[in-house]
Design an enzyme around this catalytic site. Structure first.
Site, PDB file in Angstrom:
ATOM      1  N   PHE A 208       0.856  -1.192   0.000  1.00  0.00           N
ATOM      2  CA  PHE A 208       0.000   0.000   0.000  1.00  0.00           C
ATOM      3  C   PHE A 208       0.888   1.236   0.000  1.00  0.00           C
ATOM      4  CE2 PHE A 208      -4.641   0.651   1.343  1.00  0.00           C
ATOM      5  CZ  PHE A 208      -5.105  -0.209   0.369  1.00  0.00           C
TER       6      PHE A 208
ATOM      7  N   GLN B 174      -8.107  14.437   4.767  1.00  0.00           N
ATOM      8  CA  GLN B 174      -7.520  13.719   3.632  1.00  0.00           C
ATOM      9  C   GLN B 174      -8.489  13.718   2.447  1.00  0.00           C
ATOM     10  OE1 GLN B 174      -6.728   9.230   3.650  1.00  0.00           O
ATOM     11  NE2 GLN B 174      -4.685  10.118   3.409  1.00  0.00           N
TER      12      GLN B 174
ATOM     13  N   HIS C 245      -9.072  11.995  -0.925  1.00  0.00           N
ATOM     14  CA  HIS C 245      -8.619  10.826  -1.690  1.00  0.00           C
ATOM     15  C   HIS C 245      -8.570  11.251  -3.151  1.00  0.00           C
ATOM     16  CE1 HIS C 245      -8.330   6.771  -3.267  1.00  0.00           C
ATOM     17  NE2 HIS C 245      -8.131   6.327  -2.044  1.00  0.00           N
TER      18      HIS C 245
ATOM     19  N   LEU D 213     -15.829   6.142  -3.445  1.00  0.00           N
ATOM     20  CA  LEU D 213     -14.415   5.794  -3.526  1.00  0.00           C
ATOM     21  C   LEU D 213     -14.090   4.858  -4.696  1.00  0.00           C
ATOM     22  CD1 LEU D 213     -11.681   6.097  -2.032  1.00  0.00           C
ATOM     23  CD2 LEU D 213     -12.174   3.916  -0.958  1.00  0.00           C
TER      24      LEU D 213
ATOM     25  N   GLU E 258      -7.608   2.708  -4.223  1.00  0.00           N
ATOM     26  CA  GLU E 258      -6.216   2.905  -4.604  1.00  0.00           C
ATOM     27  C   GLU E 258      -5.666   1.687  -5.354  1.00  0.00           C
ATOM     28  OE1 GLU E 258      -4.095   4.913  -1.500  1.00  0.00           O
ATOM     29  OE2 GLU E 258      -2.228   3.901  -1.973  1.00  0.00           O
TER      30      GLU E 258
ATOM     31  N   ARG F 122      -1.137  10.038  -1.527  1.00  0.00           N
ATOM     32  CA  ARG F 122      -2.487  10.511  -1.824  1.00  0.00           C
ATOM     33  C   ARG F 122      -2.568  12.025  -1.960  1.00  0.00           C
ATOM     34  NH1 ARG F 122      -6.282   6.643   2.074  1.00  0.00           N
ATOM     35  NH2 ARG F 122      -5.986   4.783   0.795  1.00  0.00           N
TER      36      ARG F 122
ATOM     37  N   HIS G  69     -12.217  12.404   2.251  1.00  0.00           N
ATOM     38  CA  HIS G  69     -12.192  10.996   2.643  1.00  0.00           C
ATOM     39  C   HIS G  69     -12.111  10.781   4.150  1.00  0.00           C
ATOM     40  CE1 HIS G  69     -11.524   6.788   2.081  1.00  0.00           C
ATOM     41  NE2 HIS G  69     -10.246   6.804   2.404  1.00  0.00           N
TER      42      HIS G  69
ATOM     43  N   ARG H 222      -3.021  10.335   6.557  1.00  0.00           N
ATOM     44  CA  ARG H 222      -3.130   8.945   7.008  1.00  0.00           C
ATOM     45  C   ARG H 222      -2.670   7.987   5.919  1.00  0.00           C
ATOM     46  NH1 ARG H 222      -6.798   4.959   6.135  1.00  0.00           N
ATOM     47  NH2 ARG H 222      -8.388   6.295   5.212  1.00  0.00           N
TER      48      ARG H 222
HETATM   49  C1  LIG Z   1     -14.960   4.272   1.398  1.00  0.00           C
HETATM   50  C2  LIG Z   1     -13.919   4.173   2.473  1.00  0.00           C
HETATM   51  C3  LIG Z   1     -12.894   3.243   2.351  1.00  0.00           C
HETATM   52  C4  LIG Z   1     -11.928   3.132   3.346  1.00  0.00           C
HETATM   53  N1  LIG Z   1     -10.940   2.183   3.217  1.00  0.00           N
HETATM   54  C5  LIG Z   1     -10.040   2.025   4.210  1.00  0.00           C
HETATM   55  C6  LIG Z   1      -9.068   0.984   4.151  1.00  0.00           C
HETATM   56  O1  LIG Z   1      -9.026   0.208   3.211  1.00  0.00           O
HETATM   57  N2  LIG Z   1      -8.197   0.867   5.172  1.00  0.00           N
HETATM   58  C7  LIG Z   1      -8.234   1.685   6.260  1.00  0.00           C
HETATM   59  O2  LIG Z   1      -7.437   1.498   7.158  1.00  0.00           O
HETATM   60  N3  LIG Z   1      -9.149   2.670   6.343  1.00  0.00           N
HETATM   61  C8  LIG Z   1     -10.057   2.864   5.351  1.00  0.00           C
HETATM   62  N4  LIG Z   1     -10.987   3.861   5.459  1.00  0.00           N
HETATM   63  C9  LIG Z   1     -11.082   4.622   6.684  1.00  0.00           C
HETATM   64  C10 LIG Z   1     -11.729   3.788   7.777  1.00  0.00           C
HETATM   65  O3  LIG Z   1     -12.715   2.973   7.208  1.00  0.00           O
HETATM   66  C11 LIG Z   1     -12.387   4.623   8.855  1.00  0.00           C
HETATM   67  O4  LIG Z   1     -11.538   5.610   9.290  1.00  0.00           O
HETATM   68  C12 LIG Z   1     -12.723   3.746  10.063  1.00  0.00           C
HETATM   69  O5  LIG Z   1     -13.445   2.623   9.649  1.00  0.00           O
HETATM   70  C13 LIG Z   1     -13.528   4.512  11.083  1.00  0.00           C
HETATM   71  O6  LIG Z   1     -14.041   3.617  12.033  1.00  0.00           O
HETATM   72  P1  LIG Z   1     -14.859   4.138  13.267  1.00  0.00           P
HETATM   73  O7  LIG Z   1     -15.250   2.943  14.050  1.00  0.00           O
HETATM   74  O8  LIG Z   1     -14.103   5.189  13.942  1.00  0.00           O
HETATM   75  O9  LIG Z   1     -16.138   4.840  12.651  1.00  0.00           O
HETATM   76  P2  LIG Z   1     -17.261   4.323  11.650  1.00  0.00           P
HETATM   77  O10 LIG Z   1     -16.969   2.988  11.115  1.00  0.00           O
HETATM   78  O11 LIG Z   1     -17.472   5.408  10.690  1.00  0.00           O
HETATM   79  O12 LIG Z   1     -18.521   4.158  12.593  1.00  0.00           O
HETATM   80  C14 LIG Z   1     -19.130   5.245  13.226  1.00  0.00           C
HETATM   81  C15 LIG Z   1     -20.346   4.761  13.956  1.00  0.00           C
HETATM   82  O13 LIG Z   1     -20.873   5.788  14.757  1.00  0.00           O
HETATM   83  C16 LIG Z   1     -22.256   5.893  14.568  1.00  0.00           C
HETATM   84  N5  LIG Z   1     -22.643   7.255  14.857  1.00  0.00           N
HETATM   85  C17 LIG Z   1     -22.208   8.401  14.271  1.00  0.00           C
HETATM   86  N6  LIG Z   1     -22.817   9.466  14.822  1.00  0.00           N
HETATM   87  C18 LIG Z   1     -23.634   8.986  15.784  1.00  0.00           C
HETATM   88  C19 LIG Z   1     -24.559   9.598  16.688  1.00  0.00           C
HETATM   89  N7  LIG Z   1     -24.742  10.900  16.714  1.00  0.00           N
HETATM   90  N8  LIG Z   1     -25.268   8.802  17.530  1.00  0.00           N
HETATM   91  C20 LIG Z   1     -25.107   7.456  17.500  1.00  0.00           C
HETATM   92  N9  LIG Z   1     -24.256   6.839  16.672  1.00  0.00           N
HETATM   93  C21 LIG Z   1     -23.531   7.603  15.817  1.00  0.00           C
HETATM   94  C22 LIG Z   1     -22.455   5.470  13.145  1.00  0.00           C
HETATM   95  O14 LIG Z   1     -23.757   5.055  12.907  1.00  0.00           O
HETATM   96  C23 LIG Z   1     -21.476   4.332  13.041  1.00  0.00           C
HETATM   97  O15 LIG Z   1     -22.040   3.161  13.550  1.00  0.00           O
HETATM   98  C24 LIG Z   1     -11.967   3.988   4.461  1.00  0.00           C
HETATM   99  C25 LIG Z   1     -12.982   4.918   4.578  1.00  0.00           C
HETATM  100  C26 LIG Z   1     -13.955   5.023   3.601  1.00  0.00           C
HETATM  101  C27 LIG Z   1     -15.035   6.039   3.745  1.00  0.00           C
END
Ligand SMILES: Cc1cc2nc3c(=O)[nH]c(=O)nc-3n(C[C@H](O)[C@H](O)[C@H](O)COP(=O)(O)OP(=O)(O)OC[C@H]3O[C@@H](n4cnc5c(N)ncnc54)[C@H](O)[C@@H]3O)c2cc1C
Ligand code: SF4
Ligand code: SF4
Ligand code: FES
Lengths: 486, 549
Positions: free
Chosen positions: B128, B240, B242, B256, B259, B290, B354, B388
């Site tokens: 990556f 970031q 993308h 998205l 990559e 990126r 992103h 990141r």
């Molecule tokens: C399309 C895409 C592809 C990606 N690919 C990669 C990758 O290949 N590798 C990598 O390392 N990272 C990747 N990332 C980044 C990574 O996915 C995220 O940074 C990471 O998954 C965030 O996880 P999290 O648990 O913090 O939040 P999230 O998975 O975003 O979860 C947030 C949670 O909080 C809840 N929530 C939000 N607001 C509230 C509220 N007010 N009340 C109650 N619940 C709430 C939501 O419903 C959700 O359940 C990608 C991101 C995207 C968008």
């Protein structure tokens, strides 16, 4: 920008007795998906419209709805003018939002074994197709078995199978899947065909679990009897009258010019139980210049064994069937039974081409029959529509003779060993067919599968006829009209 | 749980539920935290969406970075991450990330995650961007989905109480300490949950931009909730972009395009079919970092060498068809759905917002600056610095999710006193939405466009000030909830405004270009190593930029 007219299901069970449909005229961007239309309505016209979504890219499984009757992901399906958007056929919370939690909670969890072993490359490859499920519940919403009997549903079966493969899981998933309703699945393929991730649950999970269940001695006694019958007689059903093969020669020459030659794989039901329909078919073929060869050595295709997971002597049957046609140098083998056709197309590797009789007739073209002033409906056999992707050919033939009134394509309940193994479920599904048939106002039900013919007949007061029988009636009418008056 | 009827301003306690730990968010970080916290006492997980279906974790395609091979080392992973982050990362957090990512991967495997494996039964890894070793573990191109399936599966085997589809709109406090949260359920009823400690795991917020890869829940609620509860946030300007988001269909813009497309050999071409990366980074070309690729594409488009749909071409048609089919199946499937067969035609792509690298300031235990409040995952700041690396965010969710859950679980049990003043304030705020006259969707649209134009890839003080002005104006509008179910929508729009303000203010505070943050109006005589600055910080009480010692 374009203007779309859409019709949307609205229902607030807390305040209303009945759902209603609301019409909207929406301006949408080129290429807009159904979801974007819903968003446009909620942003600009009616913020009270309830629907679920999250990822917007087919990855989270929140947004499944029915568009013109088909379960799809709203975020991936292109929005069309005049579309009707309804919730999945699951209990509605509000508008397009349905209760998902109970179905999601029913999916089994892995219980780690004491000792950890990484799955092998092969195990991972076997599990991967089953893991791509986004739990959108489209499959659950279309499953006929789940509507009438205690069945945890297709995606539960999917995960049960995955866990059965996984060396890290401690539980006996096969026994659990039997308790979850493994033997209630009718093999209708509706779950697979609606799945946005194309997960072949019936073939890759349910039949595989049934095979594992067979090894553990959990096959239903009725299914074991069928297997024994096949082993002893080469046929999955007993005969009730002279068989087709006893009534006709091996080679049946057409009248007039020979347009083509096909081998005929008769199948157990048409040979042993419904030879009359098969005789009608032979008449139609004769009249249309198709020479038919019926090798006598052919036996059951093995479908009842595959669908119920009893695959021990399957290979013997397969090679016997393949050899008898290959030996006669046939390029095309015709099936008339939807189940046999689907099995020969998917579970066999044959040196010849398999065609359903409706494909043969439409391919060679048939003499125009006289139209009959009859209103008829058509029951799509699961193994023809979803198993072989044959939708238009039967309709092309039927509409040559009668007025066709459509009804939703839902399993009649006879497949997957359910008629023998779970007769109450099969009857309940048959009754659902009765209701749909009533709604059409048709005088006749037409179908193209012996199991459906046989099973629907007691569940409707209308006659159930094979496509060929109706064609033959059209020819009879034509002949009567053309006969010089006495 | 206390149930309040928002419309009638009275509290019932007919469903009273208190817990030891409250976790907000059901993404990778939240679920991991809840699993850990549940070993200490009663834990409630609330989620705006059905658990596991919301957030960005499910959408992650690429993979999870972890050092698993002898030839690789945590020190190299540490350096790669620090360099990728323009040395703005908090080194202590990065150390923990790289050291613990392998163990958290082991947890996932033990719980049944189906990652790709090699012929020798080892987890397969792919290369990556910005990393010197192929250390990105993957499950095809649905890695995040595999993780979340596994985590939810595991969650079901714990005692955690899951509350689906509740939008948390405010944290509650007892004195200085956060001791619960208030939320709205589907019907718009106000729900109050009290707890000894609260873990914020609400994910990111790039939905504040017109073009974004995020899911519908990426509205930055957590930044706003934390900020209002008094927590300090750092580096909020670090967004970031993308380089490759889809541009068509218009409504799905920003989606998205992984990559991996460039990894497999995809070429970036402008309207004149020129391979323009030759001009921006002749060595690494398409496989540059990126930030560089995103700026190159943005420049091509700005200078009139973009396509009619406002993108550039990303072309894989020169690759063998079988390679596209086996290595990029989801891309092939998605584009086919949108009428483009990438085996025969180029894709059109443009940069898309992103990831938010900044967030709540945390200690290695996930403690924020407010007692009782913990944060993990994308809502927390400091791990990824100014940029990141792909694959580090998923690892972050597991490493810091576990840590925050553990620390929250260890917190002492206290008497739980409902923050009646806080609840009253919430209810009077909700009542204002009865009388409003502007749809939240209108506010959100204006905000997204303003942020894209004024606080995007290239920034300057004038545009940032102007954007701040627009945010201020939008904040004065009176939003309307036509029905109780729409109250949450108004609150979310408010959170988006707060998060956007934090981003813009951070961008004004950082008077340098660093990583993803580019100030065109400032010329600087330093690089990442010699920069005089460290984190920007903002809280209710103070704001500024740290100067390196
Ligand atoms: C399309 C895409 C592809 C990606 N690919 C990669 C990758 O290949 N590798 C990598 O390392 N990272 C990747 N990332 C980044 C990574 O996915 C995220 O940074 C990471 O998954 C965030 O996880 P999290 O648990 O913090 O939040 P999230 O998975 O975003 O979860 C947030 C949670 O909080 C809840 N929530 C939000 N607001 C509230 C509220 N007010 N009340 C109650 N619940 C709430 C939501 O419903 C959700 O359940 C990608 C991101 C995207 C968008
Ligand atoms: S094949 Fe038909 S009956 Fe069987 S699980 Fe799928 S939908 Fe249900
Ligand atoms: S198997 Fe397919 S249709 Fe069923 S829930 Fe999973 S993704 Fe949806
Ligand atoms: S919104 Fe996630 S699958 Fe449609």
């Amino acid at each position: 920008m374009k203007e779309l007219r859409v019709r949307i299901f609205r229902f607030n069970p807390e305040a209303e007795d009945h759902p209603h449909y609301q019409h909207y005229q929406v301006r949408a961007n080129d290429g807009a998906r159904v979801l974007h239309v819903l968003q446009a309505i909620s942003d600009e016209m009616d913020p009270t419209l309830s629907f679920r979504y999250c990822c917007g890219s087919g990855q989270c499984g929140s947004c499944a709805v029915r568009v013109n009757g088909q379960a799809v992901l709203a975020c991936m399906e292109e929005a069309k003018d005049s579309m009707t958007v309804e919730p999945l056929e699951l209990p509605v919370i509000r508008d397009l939002v349905v209760h998902m939690e109970p179905y999601l909670e029913a999916i089994a969890s892995l219980i780690p074994t004491g000792e950890f072993r990484m799955p092998t490359h092969e195990e991972v490859e076997a599990m991967k197709p089953l893991r791509s499920c986004i739990e959108c519940l489209a499959c659950v919403s279309v499953c006929p078995a789940l509507k009438v009997t205690k069945f945890a549903g297709p995606t539960v079966m999917r995960e049960d199978m995955r866990l059965a493969i996984d060396p890290r899981d401690h539980e006996d998933r096969v026994t659990a899947s039997v308790a979850d309703g493994l033997f209630t699945c009718t093999s209708c393929q509706a779950c697979w065909k609606t799945c946005p991730k194309d997960i072949q649950i019936p073939g890759k999970a349910i039949e595989k679990l049934r095979a594992l269940a067979n090894r553990e001695g959990l096959t239903l006694p009725r299914h074991q009897e069928v297997a024994k019958l096949i082993q002893d007689t080469g046929r999955s059903v007993t005969r009730t009258e002279p068989t087709l093969m006893e009534q006709v020669p091996e080679v049946i020459e057409p009248r007039g010019e020979v347009k083509g030659t096909v081998g005929f794989f008769v199948g157990c039901m048409y040979n042993q139980r419904l030879p009359k329909s098969a005789l009608d078919a032979l008449e139609v073929l004769k009249r249309n210049g198709i020479r038919v060869i019926i090798p006598r050595e052919q036996v059951c295709c093995g479908s009842p064994l595959i669908r119920t997971g009893q695959v021990d002597f399957l290979d013997t049957i397969k090679s016997r069937n393949i050899n008898c046609f290959t030996f006669r140098g046939l390029d095309v083998v015709m099936t008339m039974c939807a189940g046999c056709g689907s099995t020969l197309k998917h579970d066999y590797t044959t040196p010849f081409r398999i065609m359903d009789i409706t494909e043969v007739l439409t391919r060679f073209g048939i003499e125009q029959p006289a139209p009959l002033a009859i209103k008829a409906t058509y029951h799509d056999p699961c193994h023809l529509l979803r198993g072989q992707g044959i939708r238009d050919q039967p309709r092309e033939l039927i509409t040559k003779v009668v007025d066709l009134v459509e009804m939703p394509a839902i399993c009649c309940g006879s497949g997957g060993g359910v008629k023998s193994g779970n007769p109450a479920e099969a009857d309940a599904l048959g009754e659902l067919r009765r209701a749909e048939i009533e709604k059409t106002g048709a005088e006749v039900v037409i179908t193209s599968c012996p199991f459906c013919e046989y099973h629907i007949a007691p569940h409707t007061d209308k006659p159930v006829k094979n496509i060929c029988t109706i064609l033959l009636e059209g020819y009879a009418e034509k002949d009567r009209k053309e006969r010089p008056p006495a | 749980m206390l149930l309040c009827d928002a419309a009638h301003n009275k509290m019932h306690s007919d469903e009273e539920r208190e817990a030891h730990v409250l976790v907000i968010g059901s993404g990778g970080a939240g679920v991991r935290a809840a699993i850990e916290a549940s070993t200490y006492g009663e834990t409630i997980l609330v989620s705006k969406t059905l658990a596991g279906k919301g957030g960005c974790t499910t959408m992650a395609e690429g993979g999870y970075n972890a050092v698993l091979r002898e030839q690789d080392s945590c020190d190299i992973h540490f350096e790669d991450t620090m360099n990728g982050g323009a040395l703005l990362n908090d080194p202590a957090l990065v150390r923990i990330l790289v050291d613990e990512a392998p163990r958290r991967m082991e947890d996932l495997l033990r719980w049944g995650a189906v990652f790709d494996v090699t012929d020798c039964c080892e987890v397969a890894q792919r290369p990556f961007g910005g990393q010197r070793f192929a250390r990105t573990c993957y499950a095809g191109d649905r890695t995040g989905h595999e993780m979340i399936s596994t985590l939810i599966d595991r969650l079901h085997s714990t005692e955690v109480w899951v509350e689906n589809e509740i939008t948390i709109i405010s944290l509650l406090k007892d004195g200085d300490r956060v001791n619960g949260a208030a939320g709205l359920d589907r019907q718009g009823n106000l729900r109050v949950i009290l707890a000894d400690s609260v873990v914020l795991a609400t994910g990111g917020g790039t939905k504040i931009y017109d073009i974004s890869t995020n899911s519908s829940s990426g509205t930055g609620d957590g930044y706003a909730l934390g900020f209002r509860a008094g927590a300090e946030l750092i580096d909020m300007e670090q967004i970031q972009f993308h380089p490759t988001g889809a541009v068509y269909p218009y409504d799905a813009r920003g989606r998205l395009v992984t990559e991996a497309v460039r990894g497999e050999g995809g070429l970036l071409l402008n309207i004149n079919h020129e391979r323009f990366m030759d001009r921006y980074d002749p060595q690494r070309k398409e496989l540059s970092t990126r930030d560089v690729v995103a700026r190159a594409i943005a420049t091509e488009i700005m200078e009139g060498r973009g396509t009619v749909n406002g993108g550039v071409y990303l072309d894989v048609t020169h690759l063998p068809r079988s390679q596209i089919e086996t290595k990029l199946p989801i891309m092939l499937e998605q584009f086919l759905k949108f009428g483009v067969d990438i085996r025969d035609e180029p894709m059109e792509v443009a940069p898309t917002a992103h990831h938010i690298m900044g967030g709540l300031r945390i200690t290695p235990q996930g403690e924020t600056t407010v007692p009782g409040l913990f944060a993990c995952g994308e809502v927390a700041g400091g791990v990824h610095g100014a940029n990141r690396l792909g694959g580090n965010a998923l690892a972050d969710t597991q490493v810091f999710g576990r840590r925050a859950g553990d620390a929250a679980g260890r917190a002492p049990s206290l008497e739980k006193i409902a923050d009646t003043m806080g609840i009253d304030a919430i209810q009077s705020r909700l009542r204002t939405f009865d009388q409003g006259d502007v749809q939240p969707s209108t506010v959100i649209r204006s905000l997204q466009v303003a942020m894209w134009e004024g606080a995007g890839i290239f920034r300057n003080a004038k545009d940032l000030e102007k954007t701040l002005g627009i945010i201020d104006h939008l904040s004065t509008l009176k939003m309307k909830a036509p029905a109780r179910e729409n109250l949450a929508g108004c609150c979310i729009a408010g959170n988006m405004l707060t998060t956007a303000r934090l981003v813009v203010k951070g961008a004004l505070l950082r008077k340098e270009s660093r990583g993803a943050h580019v100030r065109r109006d400032i010329s600087q005589a330093w690089d990442n190593r010699t920069s005089p600055y460290s984190h920007t910080y903002q809280s209710l009480e103070r704001e500024g930029i740290e100067v390196r010692p």
